[in-house]
Design a protein around this motif. Structure first.
Motif, PDB file in Angstrom:
ATOM      1  N   UNK A 231       9.469  -0.586   2.623  1.00  0.00           N
ATOM      2  CA  UNK A 231       9.142   0.529   1.914  1.00  0.00           C
ATOM      3  C   UNK A 231      10.512   1.124   1.148  1.00  0.00           C
ATOM      4  N   UNK A 232      10.192   1.701   2.300  1.00  0.00           N
ATOM      5  CA  UNK A 232      11.171   3.443   2.666  1.00  0.00           C
ATOM      6  C   UNK A 232      12.561   2.809   2.315  1.00  0.00           C
ATOM      7  N   UNK A 233      12.934   1.773   3.048  1.00  0.00           N
ATOM      8  CA  UNK A 233      14.279   1.450   2.819  1.00  0.00           C
ATOM      9  C   UNK A 233      14.485   0.998   1.094  1.00  0.00           C
ATOM     10  N   UNK A 234      13.834  -0.207   1.289  1.00  0.00           N
ATOM     11  CA  UNK A 234      14.054  -0.225   0.250  1.00  0.00           C
ATOM     12  C   UNK A 234      13.912   0.044  -1.350  1.00  0.00           C
TER      13      UNK A 234
ATOM     14  N   UNK B 103       8.285  10.635   5.180  1.00  0.00           N
ATOM     15  CA  UNK B 103       8.606   9.243   6.551  1.00  0.00           C
ATOM     16  C   UNK B 103       8.978  10.334   7.931  1.00  0.00           C
ATOM     17  N   UNK B 104       8.148  11.114   8.028  1.00  0.00           N
ATOM     18  CA  UNK B 104       7.957  12.315   8.680  1.00  0.00           C
ATOM     19  C   UNK B 104       6.526  12.045   9.344  1.00  0.00           C
ATOM     20  N   UNK B 105       6.205  11.391   9.799  1.00  0.00           N
ATOM     21  CA  UNK B 105       4.855  10.873   9.903  1.00  0.00           C
ATOM     22  C   UNK B 105       4.150  11.383  11.557  1.00  0.00           C
TER      23      UNK B 105
ATOM     24  N   UNK C   2       1.109  -1.285   0.048  1.00  0.00           N
ATOM     25  CA  UNK C   2       0.188  -0.224  -0.134  1.00  0.00           C
ATOM     26  C   UNK C   2       0.704   1.365   0.269  1.00  0.00           C
ATOM     27  N   UNK C   3       2.164   0.963   1.242  1.00  0.00           N
ATOM     28  CA  UNK C   3       2.485   2.486   0.293  1.00  0.00           C
ATOM     29  C   UNK C   3       3.572   2.755  -0.973  1.00  0.00           C
ATOM     30  N   UNK C   4       3.967   1.675  -1.478  1.00  0.00           N
ATOM     31  CA  UNK C   4       4.457   1.803  -2.510  1.00  0.00           C
ATOM     32  C   UNK C   4       3.346   2.247  -3.605  1.00  0.00           C
ATOM     33  N   UNK C   5       1.944   1.798  -3.651  1.00  0.00           N
ATOM     34  CA  UNK C   5       0.837   2.353  -4.338  1.00  0.00           C
ATOM     35  C   UNK C   5       0.722   3.367  -3.742  1.00  0.00           C
ATOM     36  N   UNK C   6       0.807   4.012  -2.709  1.00  0.00           N
ATOM     37  CA  UNK C   6       0.490   5.550  -2.230  1.00  0.00           C
ATOM     38  C   UNK C   6       1.397   6.137  -2.732  1.00  0.00           C
TER      39      UNK C   6
END
Length: 325
Positions: free
Chosen positions: A319-322, A305-307, A278-282
């Motif tokens: 996902x963000x690490x990838x 990533x600033x959540x 889902x993160x990738x899709x967003x």
């Protein structure tokens, strides 16, 4: 800074979701990606949460066809957080100040997927209204958002920052943005507050039916930060661009106001592989959705990533690490 973690590879993950009766499953080795049913709490009809949810649902239908997404309308941010924790919905959008203020003992179960776009505070009045500042609302009939909405939370704070008591100095009406727009047109309201991305469909539609104006609120940014309470650091001074509402701003004048970021949220127990997908899709859908919802163009990998005040979900972090350089 994202911390490095070891991930278990090749695991088949299964979760049976409670509450809404939804279910979903995923496999790290599945070419089709996650499959099953998930639920997404959006917001009121006519708001940007609602429109963004519809377009994200359509995008996921094409790019993750095995995943069936049900959209649930709600009162807004605080309602969405309750729904996620109760298991009524798997995902939702909520403002950062609402997350900070949310007082549930189960709040530690909440996780963030991404910072999305900012909501802009918009005070709408008839074009010929004598109201030119929030302080001018004294004694007026004012739409202040629904009880469990982020609109209501920040509206009360803006009124206080302007020196008004939200319960005594105005005549508040707990209405959605669509109801408020209709009330203003029928002269049942003198003004209404809205917190949403730009442009908001309900305001665009209203401006085509009756002349309206957006009242500047930029002068309240500093007084707002001086109020006591959680989440005050989530607010920032902002400007509604001169072309956001062509029928409202024909003279192309920008309007200073206050903005607050939106977060895409879920629970810690939601499958990391599903959240990663889902993160990738967003992130990947930004341009597609942004062509129809301008606010979505502001979704950015560098800021997603600033959540704060929520930690990232394990799947979002994966996902963000990838994609980290």
């Amino acid at each position: 800074m994202l911390r490095h973690r070891l991930f278990r590879l090749g695991a088949v993950l299964l979760l049976v979701a409670a509450g809404a009766g939804g279910w979903w499953a995923s496999s790290a080795s599945s070419a089709s990606g996650p499959h099953g049913r998930v639920t997404f709490a959006t917001g009121v009809n006519g708001g940007v949460y609602d429109r963004y949810g519809v377009l994200l649902q359509q995008y996921l239908g094409v790019h993750i066809p095995g995943l069936k997404v049900r959209l649930d309308n709600s009162e807004g941010s605080l309602d969405n957080l309750e729904r996620v924790l109760a298991g009524q919905d798997d995902f939702a959008v909520a403002t950062a100040d609402s997350v900070a203020t949310f007082g549930s003992p189960r709040k530690p179960e909440l996780r963030a997927i991404a910072r999305l776009y900012d909501d802009y505070m918009q005070l709408v009045v008839p074009a010929d209204s004598p109201v030119h500042s929030v302080a001018d609302l004294r004694g007026k009939r004012v739409g202040v958002g629904q009880a469990k909405s982020g609109v209501n939370l920040v509206t009360r704070r803006l009124l206080e920052a302007a020196g008004l008591n939200p319960d005594r100095d105005v005549r508040p009406s707990l209405v959605s943005v669509g109801q408020a727009a209709d009330g203003l047109q029928r002269k049942e309201l003198d003004a209404f507050f809205w917190s949403g991305g730009l442009p908001t469909t309900a305001l665009t539609d209203l401006s085509q039916r009756t002349p309206i104006r957006i009242v500047p609120m930029g002068d309240l940014s500093d007084p707002l930060h001086q109020l006591a309470g959680p989440g005050m650091d989530a607010y920032r001074a902002a400007t509604i661009p001169a072309d956001a509402y062509p029928d409202v701003q024909p003279e192309r004048v920008a309007v200073p106001t206050v903005a607050v970021p939106n977060l895409l949220v879920t629970r810690a127990d939601v499958d990391p592989a599903l959240v990663e997908a889902l993160t990738r899709a967003v992130i990947d859908s930004r341009d597609d959705i942004g062509g129809q919802v301008h606010a979505a163009q502001l979704v950015d990998l560098r800021t997603a990533v600033y959540t704060d005040p929520l930690p990232l979900h394990d799947g979002a972090e994966r996902y963000y690490l990838s994609v980290k350089p």
